[in-house]
Motif scaffolding. Structure first.
Motif, PDB file in Angstrom:
ATOM      1  N   CYS A 113       0.825  -1.208   0.000  1.00  0.00           N
ATOM      2  CA  CYS A 113       0.000   0.000   0.000  1.00  0.00           C
ATOM      3  C   CYS A 113       0.857   1.255   0.000  1.00  0.00           C
ATOM      4  N   LEU A 114       1.915   1.255   0.818  1.00  0.00           N
ATOM      5  CA  LEU A 114       2.740   2.450   0.934  1.00  0.00           C
ATOM      6  C   LEU A 114       3.523   2.727  -0.343  1.00  0.00           C
ATOM      7  N   ASP A 115       3.937   1.679  -1.047  1.00  0.00           N
ATOM      8  CA  ASP A 115       4.627   1.885  -2.326  1.00  0.00           C
ATOM      9  C   ASP A 115       3.719   2.613  -3.315  1.00  0.00           C
ATOM     10  N   LEU A 116       2.460   2.221  -3.348  1.00  0.00           N
ATOM     11  CA  LEU A 116       1.518   2.893  -4.244  1.00  0.00           C
ATOM     12  C   LEU A 116       1.247   4.335  -3.788  1.00  0.00           C
ATOM     13  N   VAL A 117       1.115   4.538  -2.473  1.00  0.00           N
ATOM     14  CA  VAL A 117       0.895   5.892  -1.955  1.00  0.00           C
ATOM     15  C   VAL A 117       2.091   6.785  -2.298  1.00  0.00           C
ATOM     16  N   ASP A 118       3.310   6.244  -2.213  1.00  0.00           N
ATOM     17  CA  ASP A 118       4.505   7.022  -2.573  1.00  0.00           C
ATOM     18  C   ASP A 118       4.481   7.399  -4.049  1.00  0.00           C
ATOM     19  N   GLN A 119       4.053   6.462  -4.894  1.00  0.00           N
ATOM     20  CA  GLN A 119       3.954   6.783  -6.324  1.00  0.00           C
ATOM     21  C   GLN A 119       2.927   7.882  -6.575  1.00  0.00           C
ATOM     22  N   ILE A 120       1.824   7.835  -5.828  1.00  0.00           N
ATOM     23  CA  ILE A 120       0.785   8.862  -5.975  1.00  0.00           C
ATOM     24  C   ILE A 120       1.306  10.216  -5.502  1.00  0.00           C
ATOM     25  N   LYS A 121       2.035  10.226  -4.388  1.00  0.00           N
ATOM     26  CA  LYS A 121       2.596  11.479  -3.878  1.00  0.00           C
ATOM     27  C   LYS A 121       3.562  12.111  -4.872  1.00  0.00           C
TER      28      LYS A 121
END
Length: 402
Positions: A113-121
């Motif tokens: 989940c955090l990898d995807l959130v980092d990509q979104i950020k």
């Protein structure tokens, strides 16, 4: 020789090594240099300690706040998930100093989940959409509040107009016009928010994130909670071990150097190594105290408070605090009165300054008795028979102990 005497002798030797050089008091210049060295070394030790300890993965690195918000604290659904994700993304984009998070040590439940959130950020176009959405949502809320206030004023004015016939009709019409205008603006803002939601939900990264969130189970949440509790309990102990790995070798080097300097009678090296030995012990002492504080008050005392609350005996805690405060006051008074400002120390200062050993008044040079209280300042030495101070530890003529 009992333990107290051994401790006093050891303390006297340490104090002598710290404050004298070749059996002479330190000059002011040498004292300033050694103090600057102490401050510099202490600062360097704490800086190195921070850099060394930072290598240890903390609970916040392993399970970052964003993961707790997504997995533990909030159950995201189709109604609230865009709002919650907007807060995370916009908070990151508006932060003046971005916080660097360790990515390699993330918890297996958090990492996808955090990898995807980092990509979104890091997606500027997506971040801009989230920022616009937050702005439009805030404006819409402000407008809704204004419209609600206007409707209240409109209803009141309408009732007054009915009661007073045509008086106040113009005010009612103005309110209607203002409400209509703001409602149109509100509809426009809500339409923009809906369009942004469609654009955000249509993004591939967002779609994948929603799929990952839906794939989380209660077992994953329970595992994450249990691991977080375990890490918070053991982290202070692991951190202390990491700190000791850095501090103890340094302390050991200074200890060996100090012992060798004392045995070889090297005055300057003894002085410097003694100071460095004390300086290197300071962070060891404080880090042990810090760890004890993290483990005992934050863990055991919380359980004690919960127990007292369950038994309706919370007042006992206040009694304990009062008792500890009284004990601390007694200890400090003892230290100051009996050790730092004892009668023995007081008499030493009086003899050094040429004051009466009994009343403390200043005496003329060579006075054998006090002009104010009549106390005789001299007596015969037990060894040589010549006159020496009454309360002096050693004879001023032959140097023998009294």
């Amino acid at each position: 020789m009992n333990m107290t005497a051994k401790f006093k002798n050891a303390f006297s030797r340490v104090r002598s090594n710290l404050t004298s050089l070749d059996s002479q008091p330190l000059s002011k210049a040498a004292l300033v240099i050694i103090l600057f060295l102490d401050i510099f070394i202490l600062t360097a030790i704490f800086n190195g300690l921070d850099d060394h300890t930072r290598q240890l993965t903390s609970p916040d690195d392993r399970i970052p706040h964003t993961c707790r918000e997504i997995v533990i604290n909030s159950r995201w659904n189709a109604t609230n998930r865009i709002d919650k994700l907007s807060q995370i993304v916009v908070s990151h984009s508006t932060r003046y100093y971005p916080v660097e998070e360790k990515k390699k040590d993330r918890h297996p439940v958090c990492a996808p989940c955090l990898d995807l959130v980092d990509q979104i950020k890091n997606d500027k176009a997506l971040t801009a959409s989230f920022e616009d959405r937050v702005k439009f949502v805030q404006e819409a809320r402000d407008l809704q509040r204004e419209i609600g206030n206007l409707k209240g004023a409109y209803d009141t004015s309408l009732l007054e107009t009915i009661a007073k016939q045509k008086q106040g009709q113009a005010h009612v019409q103005a309110l209607q016009k203002d409400i209509r205008k703001k409602t149109e603006t509100l509809n426009t803002l809500q339409g923009q928010v809906v369009a942004l939601d469609q654009r955000i939900n249509g993004n591939g990264k967002i779609k994948l994130l929603w799929e990952r969130l839906q794939g989380l189970s209660d077992k994953d949440r329970d595992t994450l909670k249990a691991d977080l509790r375990t890490m918070y309990f053991w982290h202070p102990v692991k951190r202390l071990g990491m700190q000791m790995i850095f501090l103890l070798p340094l302390f050991a080097v200074f200890y060996v150097w100090n012992n060798a300097s004392i045995k070889l009678n090297r005055g300057i090296q003894t002085l410097v190594s003694s100071h460095l030995l004390v300086v290197s012990f300071i962070p060891i002492f404080f880090k042990i105290i810090e760890t004890v504080y993290d483990i005992i008050p934050k863990k055991l005392l919380k359980k004690l408070m919960d127990l007292l609350e369950s038994l309706k005996l919370v007042a006992v805690w206040h009694y304990l605090v009062i008792a500890v405060a009284v004990a601390a006051a007694l200890f400090l008074i003892y230290i100051f009165q009996k050790k730092l400002f004892s009668r023995e120390k007081l008499i030493e200062r009086r003899i050094t300054k040429g004051q009466c050993q009994e009343c403390g008044k200043q005496l003329p040079a060579g006075a054998a008795a006090c002009l104010f209280c009549g106390f005789a300042q001299l007596r015969s030495c037990n060894s040589c028979g010549r006159p020496t101070q009454v309360y002096g530890k050693y004879c001023r003529e032959c140097g023998k102990g009294q």
